[in-house]
Structure formats: C-alpha cells, structure tokens
Design a protein around this motif. Structure first.
Motif, PDB file in Angstrom:
ATOM      1  N   ALA A 248     -16.611  15.662  27.622  1.00 49.89           N
ATOM      2  CA  ALA A 248     -16.794  16.142  26.255  1.00 49.89           C
ATOM      3  C   ALA A 248     -15.564  15.811  25.415  1.00 49.89           C
ATOM      4  CB  ALA A 248     -17.049  17.650  26.261  1.00 49.89           C
ATOM      5  N   LEU A 249     -15.779  15.473  24.147  1.00 43.43           N
ATOM      6  CA  LEU A 249     -14.689  15.046  23.279  1.00 43.43           C
ATOM      7  C   LEU A 249     -13.606  16.110  23.173  1.00 43.43           C
ATOM      8  CD1 LEU A 249     -13.497  12.967  21.360  1.00 43.43           C
ATOM      9  CD2 LEU A 249     -14.870  13.977  19.511  1.00 43.43           C
ATOM     10  N   ILE A 250     -14.012  17.374  23.031  1.00 45.50           N
ATOM     11  CA  ILE A 250     -13.008  18.430  22.897  1.00 45.50           C
ATOM     12  C   ILE A 250     -12.161  18.557  24.163  1.00 45.50           C
ATOM     13  CG2 ILE A 250     -14.253  19.789  21.176  1.00 45.50           C
ATOM     14  CD1 ILE A 250     -15.325  21.547  23.435  1.00 45.50           C
ATOM     15  N   VAL A 251     -12.764  18.268  25.324  1.00 51.30           N
ATOM     16  CA  VAL A 251     -12.021  18.334  26.584  1.00 51.30           C
ATOM     17  C   VAL A 251     -11.018  17.196  26.656  1.00 51.30           C
ATOM     18  CG1 VAL A 251     -12.200  18.168  29.095  1.00 51.30           C
ATOM     19  CG2 VAL A 251     -13.869  19.525  27.810  1.00 51.30           C
ATOM     20  N   ARG A 252     -11.443  15.991  26.317  1.00 45.44           N
ATOM     21  CA  ARG A 252     -10.533  14.840  26.366  1.00 45.44           C
ATOM     22  C   ARG A 252      -9.383  14.988  25.372  1.00 45.44           C
ATOM     23  NH1 ARG A 252     -13.922  10.102  25.041  1.00 45.44           N
ATOM     24  NH2 ARG A 252     -15.633  11.542  24.574  1.00 45.44           N
ATOM     25  N   GLU A 253      -9.683  15.525  24.201  1.00 46.13           N
ATOM     26  CA  GLU A 253      -8.616  15.737  23.221  1.00 46.13           C
ATOM     27  C   GLU A 253      -7.608  16.762  23.736  1.00 46.13           C
ATOM     28  OE1 GLU A 253     -10.729  16.881  19.734  1.00 46.13           O
ATOM     29  OE2 GLU A 253     -11.090  14.814  19.062  1.00 46.13           O
ATOM     30  N   TYR A 254      -8.117  17.801  24.371  1.00 45.65           N
ATOM     31  CA  TYR A 254      -7.223  18.815  24.942  1.00 45.65           C
ATOM     32  C   TYR A 254      -6.356  18.212  26.054  1.00 45.65           C
ATOM     33  CZ  TYR A 254      -5.715  22.630  27.956  1.00 45.65           C
ATOM     34  OH  TYR A 254      -4.958  23.459  28.744  1.00 45.65           O
ATOM     35  N   LEU A 255      -6.952  17.431  26.941  1.00 43.85           N
ATOM     36  CA  LEU A 255      -6.198  16.843  28.039  1.00 43.85           C
ATOM     37  C   LEU A 255      -5.154  15.860  27.525  1.00 43.85           C
ATOM     38  CD1 LEU A 255      -9.078  16.219  30.621  1.00 43.85           C
ATOM     39  CD2 LEU A 255      -7.388  18.068  30.620  1.00 43.85           C
ATOM     40  N   ASP A 256      -5.499  15.074  26.508  1.00 47.80           N
ATOM     41  CA  ASP A 256      -4.523  14.138  25.930  1.00 47.80           C
ATOM     42  C   ASP A 256      -3.333  14.878  25.338  1.00 47.80           C
ATOM     43  OD1 ASP A 256      -5.832  11.784  26.582  1.00 47.80           O
ATOM     44  OD2 ASP A 256      -7.035  11.769  24.749  1.00 47.80           O
ATOM     45  N   ALA A 257      -3.596  16.056  24.741  1.00 51.68           N
ATOM     46  CA  ALA A 257      -2.516  16.821  24.118  1.00 51.68           C
ATOM     47  C   ALA A 257      -1.697  17.594  25.146  1.00 51.68           C
ATOM     48  CB  ALA A 257      -3.098  17.784  23.076  1.00 51.68           C
ATOM     49  N   THR A 258      -2.349  18.118  26.174  1.00 53.17           N
ATOM     50  CA  THR A 258      -1.673  18.973  27.154  1.00 53.17           C
ATOM     51  C   THR A 258      -1.037  18.167  28.286  1.00 53.17           C
ATOM     52  OG1 THR A 258      -3.351  20.658  26.689  1.00 53.17           O
ATOM     53  CG2 THR A 258      -1.945  21.014  28.610  1.00 53.17           C
ATOM     54  N   PHE A 259      -1.714  17.105  28.712  1.00 53.70           N
ATOM     55  CA  PHE A 259      -1.199  16.244  29.788  1.00 53.70           C
ATOM     56  C   PHE A 259      -1.135  14.793  29.287  1.00 53.70           C
ATOM     57  CE2 PHE A 259      -4.013  19.552  31.608  1.00 53.70           C
ATOM     58  CZ  PHE A 259      -3.077  20.316  32.289  1.00 53.70           C
ATOM     59  N   PRO A 260      -0.286  14.494  28.322  1.00 56.66           N
ATOM     60  CA  PRO A 260      -0.264  13.150  27.739  1.00 56.66           C
ATOM     61  C   PRO A 260       0.055  12.082  28.792  1.00 56.66           C
ATOM     62  CG  PRO A 260       1.683  14.411  27.091  1.00 56.66           C
ATOM     63  CD  PRO A 260       0.753  15.370  27.760  1.00 56.66           C
ATOM     64  N   ARG A 261      -0.912  11.171  28.961  1.00 56.04           N
ATOM     65  CA  ARG A 261      -0.809  10.091  29.956  1.00 56.04           C
ATOM     66  C   ARG A 261      -0.554  10.634  31.358  1.00 56.04           C
ATOM     67  NH1 ARG A 261      -0.804   5.259  27.695  1.00 56.04           N
ATOM     68  NH2 ARG A 261      -0.050   4.278  29.611  1.00 56.04           N
ATOM     69  N   ARG A 262      -0.961  11.888  31.580  1.00 58.32           N
ATOM     70  CA  ARG A 262      -0.765  12.517  32.891  1.00 58.32           C
ATOM     71  C   ARG A 262      -2.049  13.163  33.378  1.00 58.32           C
ATOM     72  NH1 ARG A 262       1.856  16.744  32.707  1.00 58.32           N
ATOM     73  NH2 ARG A 262       2.422  16.895  30.499  1.00 58.32           N
ATOM     74  N   TRP A 263      -3.182  12.582  33.030  1.00 57.87           N
ATOM     75  CA  TRP A 263      -4.419  13.080  33.618  1.00 57.87           C
ATOM     76  C   TRP A 263      -5.266  11.911  34.076  1.00 57.87           C
ATOM     77  CZ3 TRP A 263      -9.449  12.576  31.445  1.00 57.87           C
ATOM     78  CH2 TRP A 263      -9.519  12.106  30.132  1.00 57.87           C
ATOM     79  N   ILE A 264      -6.036  12.154  35.122  1.00 59.85           N
ATOM     80  CA  ILE A 264      -6.858  11.127  35.763  1.00 59.85           C
ATOM     81  C   ILE A 264      -8.310  11.520  35.599  1.00 59.85           C
ATOM     82  CG2 ILE A 264      -7.370   9.924  37.927  1.00 59.85           C
ATOM     83  CD1 ILE A 264      -4.612  10.860  38.947  1.00 59.85           C
ATOM     84  N   GLY A 265      -9.118  10.617  35.085  1.00 58.27           N
ATOM     85  CA  GLY A 265     -10.527  10.912  34.940  1.00 58.27           C
ATOM     86  C   GLY A 265     -11.200   9.963  33.975  1.00 58.27           C
ATOM     87  N   ARG A 266     -12.460  10.165  33.772  1.00 57.32           N
ATOM     88  CA  ARG A 266     -13.252   9.353  32.864  1.00 57.32           C
ATOM     89  C   ARG A 266     -12.731   9.504  31.435  1.00 57.32           C
ATOM     90  NH1 ARG A 266     -19.555  10.752  31.761  1.00 57.32           N
ATOM     91  NH2 ARG A 266     -20.120   9.003  30.390  1.00 57.32           N
ATOM     92  N   GLY A 267     -12.391   8.389  30.806  1.00 58.49           N
ATOM     93  CA  GLY A 267     -11.841   8.411  29.462  1.00 58.49           C
ATOM     94  C   GLY A 267     -10.337   8.432  29.411  1.00 58.49           C
TER      95      GLY A 267
END
Length: 344
Positions: A248-267
């Motif tokens: 979901a877009l809101i999830v990806r935006e949250y992950l980009d902000a909270t774990f910038p370039r530090r998360w693994i997954g689709r997108g």
C-alpha cells in the motif's frame, strides 16, 4: 563383586554354622581382603537356596520382535500412511516404542513432514538468485545479519488444521500429499518480527483481514516504539514480503521515511523476491515452531489460542535465533546453488 571361588567359600562357611562375623573373618584370612557385608552374605545365601547355585542368573535380554508383529505394523501403515505411532499403537495393541522401532529400524521408513510451497514462475528463479546474491554480499560487507529484522504475518485457526508441523506421512520416499482443511473457523491474524537476538510480537490484528491501514497502524503504534526503546530505530534493516497490505502506498511512504534505504521488500531499492517464504526464518522456522507448540492441545477459544501463541513465542530463545539466522544464510547460499529453485 565376588569371584566364584569367594562365593563358594562364603556359602560353605555359612552352611557349616559360622556366624556372620566368623564368615567375614574366615574370608579375610583366606583371600587377604575385606570380607563381604552381612547384607551381601544374606543375599548370597538366599540366591543359593533359591537356585542351588552361587552364579548370577543369566539374563535373557530384550525379547525379539516377532515377524508377525512386523507384518501387522507394515500392513497398518500401508493402509494408513498418515497414521501416527500413537494411533498405530492403539489400533494394533502394540507398545508405541515397538511401533517406532519397527518403522525406523525394520521397515526403514521415515516420517516426512508435509510442505506447502508456492509454485515458482519462470522469472522467479532469476529474481530469487539475484536477491540471495545481494543479501549475501550485504552480510559480508555491511554485516546485515546483525541489523536485519525479518517480519511476517500468519493466520491461526482454532480448529488447528493449519498445523502442518505435526502432519507426517510414513513412506520409503518423499510423497506428494495434499491436505484439506476446514474454512471459516474462528481465526486470528498474527504479526511477528525476528532479529538475531530478539523477538518482536506477537501482535494480533483486530480485523479478520489485514489491510494497508491496519498494517501501518501496527508498525507505528506497536513496532516503532519498541525499536526506539531498544535504540535501533536508526540502524535496523526492516524486511517484509510483497503481500498486498505491505505494498500500500501509505505503507511504502512510511517505510521510506522511517527506514530510509533500510527496508527490504516490494517497492524498495532492495526487493524481496515473490513466492520466497522458504528464504525467511519466519516461514521455515518460527511459524512451524509456534504452531507445533500451540496445537499440542485442543484450542477451545480465541482467548485460549492467543495465550498459547504468546507462550510459544516466549519460548523462542536468543540461542535459537542465532542458529536460525545461521541457517538463513545457508539457505541463501543453497538457493544460489540451485539457481533460484526451492529450498527443501
């Protein structure tokens, strides 16, 4: 331990009317060592009176398992290859330990656990191989295993039919089996996270279906405060698979902000290959372990199910996690060796 000669001397002295003290003194004079105790003399005399001999009775050893019993077990497991040793024991009236010995040592059969695997598409092989190459390089260059947090969700039903860990088929070779299970029974959706030293969760979703909104609420209100408290929010590498709520877009935006370039997954800039649960410790270890603990007894309510899940998760130790993470790396290496194929 007395020799035969010494036993004969003790019995002879006692038969001649010697007292216990006289028997001991006579023994010490003849054999130049301490004599037997009164209790030992008494036991030796009882054995002589009962058997007419001072020798120990020869033990017959364990009884041999008859060919008829072996055939009974063989016929029963042919009729019901999914039967447990406990069920076969009750059905045949044979001790469970005997059934187990016949299956393993006489019939040379093994208990194969059932596996449910995603069918791989043609392009999945290259994607899985590339992902494992990237992850292994991160392990070597960036010490990924010390920082990564693997995560996943699973569904637990009160009926217990999801417990694949307790399902087995007795066979000479790996069978291809399909299990049917009842739908629409009371269930709970559970999230769990694993680092090399700690388990985060379980978190129980209130909804019957996990959505992007419920998933981000869990991340913000449940996981993030714990990561802040542990002091790893700024360094942890968060992993998730490509399930729809995760994308979901809101999830990806949250992950980009909270774990910038530090998360693994689709997108993410570091993808997690589709249809790859065999490469994450949640699927090849945690869920099977938790389910094997939860469904040891019959579940009678959602509250009982949740409590048993919590207890099973508490039983996962840091030592277990350390071994599981080592096994995770071996799985990534094996995946590359089989060119992206499934890991058994």
């Amino acid at each position: 331990m007395l020799s035969t000669e010494e036993r004969i001397a003790v019995v002879s002295a006692r038969l001649r009317g010697f007292t216990y003290q006289e028997v001991q003194a006579d023994f010490e004079r003849k054999f130049r060592k301490p004599g037997p105790t009164r209790a030992n003399i008494r036991l030796l005399m009882q054995k002589f009176q009962r058997t007419g001999s001072v020798q120990d009775v020869r033990r017959s050893g364990r009884p041999q398992i008859s060919d008829q019993t072996v055939q009974q077990v063989s016929d029963a497991v042919t009729r019901s290859p999914k039967a447990s040793t406990r069920r076969l024991s009750r059905e045949l009236g044979i001790p469970q330990s005997t059934v187990w010995k016949i299956l393993h040592f006489t019939l040379k059969k093994r208990a194969y656990h059932l596996q449910i695997r995603h069918a791989l598409e043609h392009e999945d092989y290259a994607c899985r191989e590339a992902m494992c190459y990237d992850l292994l390089r991160a392990v070597q260059e960036a010490n990924l295993l010390q920082n990564v947090l693997f995560s996943d969700e699973a569904t637990f039903h009160t009926c217990g039919m999801v417990n694949r860990h307790n399902c087995r088929v007795w066979a000479d070779e790996q069978p291809n089996e399909i299990m049917e299970w009842e739908r629409n029974t009371p269930k709970v959706n559970v999230w769990l996270g694993l680092t090399k030293s700690k388990v985060y969760g379980p978190f129980f979703f209130g909804e019957r279906t996990v959505t992007g909104n419920s998933y981000i609420d869990m991340l913000q209100q449940f996981l993030q405060p714990q990561l802040q408290e542990d002091g790893i929010l700024e360094t942890v590498v968060f992993q998730q698979d490509g399930a729809p709520p995760h994308f979901a877009l809101i999830v990806r935006e949250y992950l980009d902000a909270t774990f910038p370039r530090r998360w693994i997954g689709r997108g993410s800039n570091r993808i997690w290959a589709p249809r790859s649960p065999d490469l994450t410790p949640l699927d090849f270890f945690a869920w099977g372990y938790v389910k094997s603990q939860v469904y040891k007894v019959k579940i009678n309510s959602i509250a009982n199910l949740k409590e048993r899940i919590r207890q099973a998760v508490r039983n996962i130790t840091p030592a277990m996690l350390n071994k599981v993470f080592e096994a995770t790396v071996r799985r990534w290496e094996t995946c590359m060796e089989v060119q992206g194929g499934h890991i058994e």
